[in-house]
Design a protein around this motif. Structure first.
Motif, short mmCIF file in Angstrom:
data_model
loop_
_atom_site.label_atom_id
_atom_site.label_comp_id
_atom_site.label_asym_id
_atom_site.label_seq_id
_atom_site.Cartn_x
_atom_site.Cartn_y
_atom_site.Cartn_z
N LYS A 1 -52.17 33.11 9.33
CA LYS A 1 -51.25 32.79 10.41
C LYS A 1 -50.82 34.00 11.23
CE LYS A 1 -49.27 28.82 7.99
NZ LYS A 1 -48.03 28.21 7.47
N ASP A 2 -50.79 35.18 10.61
CA ASP A 2 -50.26 36.35 11.33
C ASP A 2 -50.92 37.63 10.84
OD1 ASP A 2 -48.92 36.89 8.85
OD2 ASP A 2 -47.37 35.46 9.48
N VAL A 3 -50.71 38.70 11.62
CA VAL A 3 -51.20 40.04 11.29
C VAL A 3 -50.09 41.03 11.64
CG1 VAL A 3 -53.66 39.61 11.56
CG2 VAL A 3 -52.29 40.20 13.55
N PRO A 4 -50.15 42.22 11.06
CA PRO A 4 -49.11 43.22 11.38
C PRO A 4 -49.22 43.68 12.84
CG PRO A 4 -50.28 43.80 9.36
CD PRO A 4 -51.06 42.71 10.00
N ALA A 5 -48.07 43.92 13.46
CA ALA A 5 -47.99 44.49 14.80
C ALA A 5 -46.77 45.40 14.86
CB ALA A 5 -47.90 43.41 15.86
N VAL A 6 -46.74 46.29 15.83
CA VAL A 6 -45.66 47.29 15.94
C VAL A 6 -44.96 47.12 17.28
CG1 VAL A 6 -45.09 49.74 16.01
CG2 VAL A 6 -46.87 48.92 14.45
N LEU A 7 -43.64 47.04 17.24
CA LEU A 7 -42.82 47.04 18.44
C LEU A 7 -42.11 48.39 18.57
CD1 LEU A 7 -41.05 43.53 18.21
CD2 LEU A 7 -43.24 44.09 19.30
N GLU A 8 -42.02 48.90 19.79
CA GLU A 8 -41.19 50.08 20.05
C GLU A 8 -39.87 49.61 20.62
OE1 GLU A 8 -42.87 53.38 22.11
OE2 GLU A 8 -44.91 52.90 21.47
N TRP A 9 -38.81 50.38 20.34
CA TRP A 9 -37.49 49.98 20.80
C TRP A 9 -36.69 51.20 21.25
CZ3 TRP A 9 -33.56 52.21 17.99
CH2 TRP A 9 -33.87 52.65 16.70
N GLU A 10 -35.62 50.92 21.99
CA GLU A 10 -34.68 51.95 22.45
C GLU A 10 -33.32 51.31 22.62
OE1 GLU A 10 -35.98 53.35 26.26
OE2 GLU A 10 -35.85 51.38 27.22
N ILE A 11 -32.28 52.12 22.67
CA ILE A 11 -30.93 51.62 22.95
C ILE A 11 -30.80 51.52 24.46
CG2 ILE A 11 -28.46 51.97 22.65
CD1 ILE A 11 -29.94 51.58 20.04
N PRO A 12 -30.64 50.32 25.03
CA PRO A 12 -30.56 50.19 26.49
C PRO A 12 -29.38 50.97 27.06
CG PRO A 12 -30.93 48.06 25.46
CD PRO A 12 -30.60 49.01 24.36
N ILE A 13 -29.58 51.50 28.25
CA ILE A 13 -28.51 52.28 28.90
C ILE A 13 -27.30 51.41 29.18
CG2 ILE A 13 -27.93 53.50 31.05
CD1 ILE A 13 -30.70 54.62 31.10
#
Length: 735
Positions: free
Chosen positions: A251-263
């Protein structure tokens, strides 16, 4: 300039060999580090939940997108209910959170869709998350299909795509090695930047193969396993295997999200954010392509570990004296390497700079010598040594001076173009305005040397003055005094009521040109035949005095010689017919050309013009025809008829006719022409002076009559002792 380049190299070297330690800090080694805010749960199953992520209470996470929901799923082989973290904003399972890199690992769904269909993927728009371009890739699995990743809008703009084709059956069933997807059974391509929402679709590709296109395709975004930071456990071991196996069961595979604290995140969401020496914070651009700064992230400094998003969350790491000594030695080693490399590079640059300067100087010297020879420098030296040229007042200009004076020979500085070259207007460093002539040599420098030698010997007020030359360029240059009012040809045709060509001006210009030619033929050290006298080669200075120019075709002859046999050269309409047929150049050839100029001054017409139904006709032929038919005043300029005396006009016309005799021996010399024009000019001046005197005398008689009447009236009724005579009043008026 050299010091500036050296400084830039030093900066480059220090970037390559930093003086800081290159030993990376060991993450999460301190067991007592701060992970979550006080009173918040830091764990969900095997995943550590670092702030700004959090669970349960809103105070435990930065904002809604960072909320983690801890669910209990039946996902073990024994059927145990194990807590599993989910990113509540998109309802996907979280596999890890990395606050140092600003990433979060998720289980991304595999999409199964048929041919020609489109399905919408995960939508992250408006959140602080995007699919990482560095860690993820787009994979399509199937046969004879194109996998397409497009934007999530009405246009469905294609962002990336790949094609997979099959030519024989798989031996291992449905097992596919994703790490080697190169277009056979599966394909792989990189993601576009700032990917937050997307659609995926497939299209059939026609190819010669026994295997038909499959309409059950598997499109997915997955992470590279070497970069994936998921901690192994027995329940999820399949994710470490690069062979995906039967994708229908997965059903799924690993993936990577990048994130930041919005201004735009409210400040009160992060009350702990204050500057101290344990962490660094900087602006980032992770989620938006429209702005250079869309958020910010923080990290602990070297020697500290923990959570930089919490007050005092970065703790000093006690690594022991030996490790500190190793770090210090490493820093010292890199410092020595950096400084030594910098000094060595500076020395090398100085040597290279000196060599470059030396080589360029020699190249420039040889280049100037080459051009000097090419442009007739040897021939010029020969002329100088033989006394043919006088260079006492001639200056040798450098190419740099003339290039600056003409603004790099800008096309906007062009004064005129001719058969010999182009003339540019220039201003020297001392402020003097000059004219710079660039010759069209084409391997023949005779015209350039000829004009230089002739003008160097001429010193006459009505001949353009040569200031100097330059032989350093591929094309030789001559520098003259600047003549501001153009040439006679343009002035005759372009005159207007504001600045007309009066009869007096025409007569004066004709006299000045004749005097200059008389000087060239008789008074110069050697007779000089101009050979190209025409109205375009007669320039007008600031006071509209004539200056004869363009001596490229001129020839010097010995005093004893009566003629010079040369190749015929001149301008149609001005050329002596006798010279044209015999190739024998004499002083009378210039007389003929001057006669044409004299006709131009009388008529204001072009030397070659269209006359009624006769087509093209030379002005000289038409003038002689009018003289024979007694129709002179039909072609004389209206202003000349208005201002000049008819007798003077007839005298000048007869002089022009004599200059145009086909037999050169019957033509007058330039001395005779000059004397006759001067006499006409003097007679004209005397007539003008007499008219002015008569006007003054008439005005004086009227004044005398007025004062005589005034004196008679004023003396009536007075005694004889008090009378004043008119003779006593006049001296006062004169004063």
């Amino acid at each position: 300039m050299v010091l500036k380049r050296v400084y830039m190299v030093i900066l480059l070297i220090w970037c390559i060999y930093p003086l800081e330690s290159v030993i990376p800090p060991h993450r999460y080694r301190n067991q007592n580090q701060t992970i979550a805010r006080h009173g918040c749960n830091p764990k969900c199953g095997n995943v550590t939940v670092f702030f700004p992520f959090g669970m349960d209470d809103p105070k435990c996470y930065a904002s809604k997108p960072f909320e983690i929901e801890c669910r209990h799923n039946n996902n073990t082989s024994q059927g145990h209910r194990k807590p599993v973290p989910y990113l509540k904003y998109i309802s996907l399972e979280v596999m890890y959170i990395d606050i140092q890199d600003g990433t979060v690992g998720i289980k991304n769904p595999i999409f199964h869709l048929g041919c020609g269909k489109t399905i919408t993927g995960i939508n992250l728009e408006g959140s602080p998350f995007v699919y990482s371009q560095n860690y993820n890739s787009f994979v399509g699995v199937g046969c004879q299909n194109a996998a397409i990743l497009s934007s999530n809008d009405t246009i469905l703009t294609a962002l990336t795509a790949c094609v997979s084709m099959c030519y024989d059956d798989l031996e291992k069933g449905n097992d596919i090695d994703i790490s080697s997807c190169r277009g056979s059974y599966c394909c792989e391509t990189s993601l576009p930047p700032y990917l937050s929402a997307y659609n995926i679709s497939t299209e059939t590709v026609e190819v010669k193969s026994n295997i038909k296109a499959e309409c059950s395709n598997y499109l997915l975004i997955r992470a590279e396993y070497s970069n994936f930071k998921y901690v192994y456990d027995e329940y999820n071991s399949s994710y470490w295997v690069p062979i995906l196996g039967d994708l229908k069961k997965q059903k799924d595979v690993p993936a990577v999200l990048e994130w930041e604290i919005p201004i735009h995140t409210p400040n009160n969401s992060f009350p702990e954010f204050r500057t101290d020496g344990s962490y660094n914070c900087s602006y980032t651009n992770v989620t938006s392509s429209l702005y250079s700064q869309s958020g910010w992230r923080c990290s602990c400094r070297d020697g500290f570990e923990g959570n930089p998003y919490i007050q005092e969350g970065c703790k000093f790491v006690a690594t022991g004296d030996s490790e500190l000594r190793d770090k210090r030695k490493t820093r010292e080693k890199w410092a020595i390497i950096g400084v030594s490399s910098s000094l060595g590079t500076i020395l090398l640059l100085l040597v290279l700079w000196w060599l470059n300067k030396f080589v360029r100087k020699n190249i420039e010297k040889k280049r100037k010598e080459k051009f000097f020879k090419q442009n007739g420098g040897l021939l010029l030296n020969q002329k100088l040594s033989s006394g043919e040229a006088n260079v006492d007042k001639i200056k040798l200009f450098t190419l740099k001076d003339l290039d600056k004076a003409t603004d790099h020979f800008n096309i906007n500085r062009v004064l005129g173009k001719g058969g010999q070259g182009t003339v540019y207007k220039g201003m020297l460093v001392d402020g003097n305005i000059v004219a710079v002539k660039k010759f069209k040599v084409n391997g023949n420098v005779e015209e350039f040397i000829n004009e230089f030698v002739i003008l160097s010997q001429i010193n006459h007020r009505n001949v353009v003055k040569l200031l100097g030359c330059c032989l350093e360029t591929e094309i030789p240059l001559l520098v003259y005094e600047f003549i501001p009012n153009g040439n006679l040809y343009e002035y005759l045709l372009g005159q207007n009521d504001d600045l007309p060509m009066t009869w007096d001006m025409r007569l004066r210009i004709a006299t000045e040109v004749a005097g200059a030619l008389f000087y060239l033929h008789s008074a110069a050290s050697q007779p000089i035949y101009h050979r190209d006298i025409k109205s375009r080669n007669i320039l007008l200075d600031g006071k509209y005095k004539a200056k004869v120019a363009d001596f490229g075709a001129s020839r010097m002859v010995s005093i004893e010689a009566t003629h010079l046999t040369t190749a015929v050269q001149g301008t149609f309409g001005y050329m002596d017919p006798e010279y044209f047929h015999t190739s024998q150049l004499t002083d009378k050839s210039d007389v003929y050309s001057f006669g044409v100029v004299l006709i131009e001054l009388l008529t204001g017409q072009k030397p070659i013009s269209s006359v009624k139904e006769q087509g093209l006709q030379s002005l000289a032929s038409y003038f002689l025809l009018c003289m024979e038919e007694n129709r002179l005043f039909d072609i004389v300029d209206a202003r000349v008829m208005q201002e000049g005396e008819k007798e003077d006009i007839i005298v000048v016309a007869n002089l022009a006719r004599r200059c145009l005799q086909l037999n050169g021996r019957k033509r007058p010399t330039m001395k005779e022409v000059t004397l006759e024009l001067e006499s006409i000019q003097k007679l004209e001046n005397q007539c003008n002076a007499q008219e002015q005197q008569e006007e003054l005398e008439l005005a004086g008689n009227e004044d005398s009559q007025f004062w005589a009447a005034y004196s008679t009236t004023s003396t009536a009724g007075q005694t004889s002792d008090s009378k004043t005579s008119t003779l006593e009043i006049m001296p006062i008026l004169i004063k």
